[in-house]
Design a protein around this motif. Structure first.
Motif: not given
Lengths: 338, 296
Positions: A129, A262-263, A265-266, A270, A318, A321-322, A325, B111
């Protein structure tokens, strides 16, 4: 598969919550707290029904209930079909125990293989990432802030070209490039640089390159969109006031582009952590990646509850992680999913 | 950014490296589709051939998978676009306290890793169809459409929402005041306004469905789609026929991108034309009115 009891919990809970909300809304209306026209007054009966049914089916039957069914299943033992819902079908932690200790009963030794694969997957996904961010940021900035229209159109077209090539083909391209009889090895041997072909795939170099490659575009488009909305005058002003270039990026562009960063990287994290095609195509026999392990729980071991537990572990990672972030960047979910 | 000569050279090198990384692997794969050897190779180039395309079309399983993929893509469009539209309209109407919860639920599939969506879809529907005795519903194509629709509907919703937020509620109210019914307002005012977004959402939905592998590989059960057959082929060994498929997809993407660009330009031109016509009509109206037109 846990018979009717599990299903009753899975379906009953969300509907009870939905009914509660509906009841509260009715109460508000009765006591005049809510104002304005009601939902059906505003849309008419036919359209209102369409909206309720479509969104209800999507939110419950497509999104929430399947997830809950998976959670329910991950806490149940593996049983033959006849015993499901029977006396042996009780809640248990054995699937999670297996992930940690490699056995459903004893806790004597750690399950090194799976734990290592899990942490390696998370670690490598984070590194990929960051690598993709570093690779895409300068180009995204150039496209958004200083490229002329004609060049911008050309760059966008070049970026679109690989967009709909599916993951399997992307991984396959790297196999053509990096396998022992592949292009790179032939070139190196032909140039006399090496005598023996290098085993890129066995050393997982192919896998990591292929993973980074597969989701490059998921990074660049959010970055480009976010930087594009920055007023050029801010950069001009900073430069006029004598700010060095790295100041401009660190204190003006990046803070402004935070949602896009952020978007991107997320999404990349994922997709990388959940990648299945690249490890299947590019992984060597000793490759450690978590997703194929989850896949094997279902299709090699035929242990669905265990597979569900492993999938849930991945999902929780996940989510974590979100949330991290969002916390670090001080953003809301709405800002990163535009 | 103003750069010195050295900076410009460095940046040019970086852009070249970036696109070499992005397009190089595809180019190598593309060339191998036209080369004669059995194993995909680029160099030495032993002879130009189109046989690999024939081999691709002769592959029964792949062609069957392609049919299933197209079929699933159409069904996903038919499910996801209406759901996305409803989701977007509800998003603009739902009360503020519920909105963030609702948003969290409907955006979460975007997500969520694809394999998890596939797994959970299969687990849930297997239970539900067993308990209710509707086993005929437990079918690879149905489950794949449901699984893919979870996140593709969210894509559609976000695309439609972006346009819906620019909708002027006054138009709706004017129509209602003039005696239009709710369905009439929906079909004659809201849908025409959203048409470009619906069109974009449909294309996005079809392509996302067509290229999906992670969710599909679980949800398809014992059936086959293009991506699942491909995965099997690639694991068996490398053949240039697979490269030939990539060449076709890239060519289709380029043609599609150009067509989309032309369509967008036409839309923009039409919109500009409409604006000018409206402005002209307003000026004429002012001219025939009782008051003299304001001197500009």
């Amino acid at each position: 598969m846990s018979g009717t009891s599990g299903l009753a919990i899975v379906i009953g809970l969300p509907f009870a919550v939905a009914l509660l909300f509906f009841g509260l809304a009715m109460l508000e209306r009765r006591y005049g707290i809510a104002t304005g026209p009601g939902f059906f007054q505003r849309n008419g009966l036919a359209i209102g029904l369409y909206l309720v049914i479509a969104v209800g089916f999507w939110a419950f039957f497509i999104i929430v209930l399947p997830q809950l069914a998976m959670v329910d299943m991950s806490f149940r033992p593996k049983l033959p079909f006849a015993q499901m819902g029977g006396p042996k079908d009780v809640f248990t932690l054995e699937n999670y125990r297996y992930f940690l200790f490699g056995s459903t009963t004893s806790t004597a030794s750690w399950n090194y293989l799976h734990i290592k694969a899990f942490f390696l997957t998370i670690g490598v996904s984070i590194l990929i990432t960051l690598f993709n961010f570093a690779l895409c940021y300068p180009l995204a900035f150039h496209m958004a802030q200083s490229a002329a229209i004609a060049r911008l159109r050309l760059l966008l077209l070049l970026l679109i070209i690989p967009y709909w090539v599916n993951e399997i083909l992307r991984a396959f391209a790297f196999r053509v490039l990096l396998s022992s009889g592949g292009v790179i090895n032939k070139l190196l041997i032909g140039a006399g640089l090496i005598g023996e072909p290098i085993d890129f795939l066995g050393a997982d170099i192919g896998l990591y390159m292929g993973l980074s490659y597969a989701y490059l575009l998921m990074m660049i488009f959010p970055l480009y969109n976010a930087i594009e909305s920055l007023d050029k005058n801010q950069i001009e002003a900073a430069r006029d006031l004598g700010a060095p270039w790295w100041h401009i990026h660190a204190f003006i562009v990046m803070p402004h582009a935070k949602p896009g960063i952020a978007s991107g990287c997320t999404l990349v994290f994922m997709l990388t952590a959940g990648a299945l095609a690249a490890p299947l195509v590019l992984g060597g026999p000793r490759t450690l990646w978590f997703t194929p392990i989850v896949y094997d729980r279902f299709y090699q071991a035929f242990n669905w509850p265990q597979g569900a537990a492993y999938a849930l572990i991945l999902l929780l990672t996940c989510i974590l992680f979100v949330l991290t972030v969002l916390k670090v960047f001080r953003l809301s979910l709405g800002e990163i999913t535009r | 950014m103003k750069m010195g000569a050295f900076g410009r050279v460095m940046f040019a090198v970086y852009v070249a490296v970036f696109f070499l990384y992005l397009l190089g692997p595809l180019a190598v794969m593309g060339v191998s589709a036209f080369n004669t050897p059995e194993y995909p190779q680029v160099w030495p180039f032993e002879g130009f051939t189109l046989n690999w395309f024939d081999a691709l079309f002769a592959d029964q399983d792949l062609m069957y998978g392609l049919q299933t993929s197209l079929w699933i893509g159409v069904l996903v469009v038919l499910v996801s676009v209406p759901i996305g539209l409803a989701g977007a309209i509800v998003m603009t109407q739902i009360n503020a306290r519920l909105r963030s919860t609702y948003y969290l639920i409907v955006v979460s599939p975007v997500l969520t890793p694809g394999i998890i969506i596939g797994i959970s879809t299969v687990v849930f529907w297997r239970q539900l169809t067993t308990v209710t005795g509707m086993r005929f519903f437990y079918d690879g194509i149905v489950l794949t459409v449901l699984g893919q629709s979870s996140f593709i509907s969210a894509f559609c919703m976000l695309v439609i929402l972006a346009r819906l937020q620019r909708f002027d509620r006054a138009q709706e109210e004017a129509a209602l005041d003039l005696g239009a019914s709710y369905p009439q307002v929906f079909f004659h005012i809201l849908l025409p306004f959203l048409k470009p977004a619906l069109f974009s959402a449909a294309i996005l939905a079809f392509l996302s469905s067509f290229e999906n592998y992670n969710t599909t590989t679980f949800a398809i059960l014992s059936d086959k789609t293009l991506t699942t057959v491909l995965a099997g082929r690639v694991r068996q060994g490398s053949t240039p026929a697979i490269s030939a498929l990539a060449v076709i997809i890239v060519a289709a993407t380029i043609l599609g991108a150009i067509a989309y660009e032309l369509w967008k330009r036409r839309e923009d031109a039409l919109a500009g034309h409409r604006r000018r016509a409206a402005a002209k009509a307003e000026i004429e109206e002012a001219d025939v009115g009782f008051a003299p037109a304001p001197a500009e």
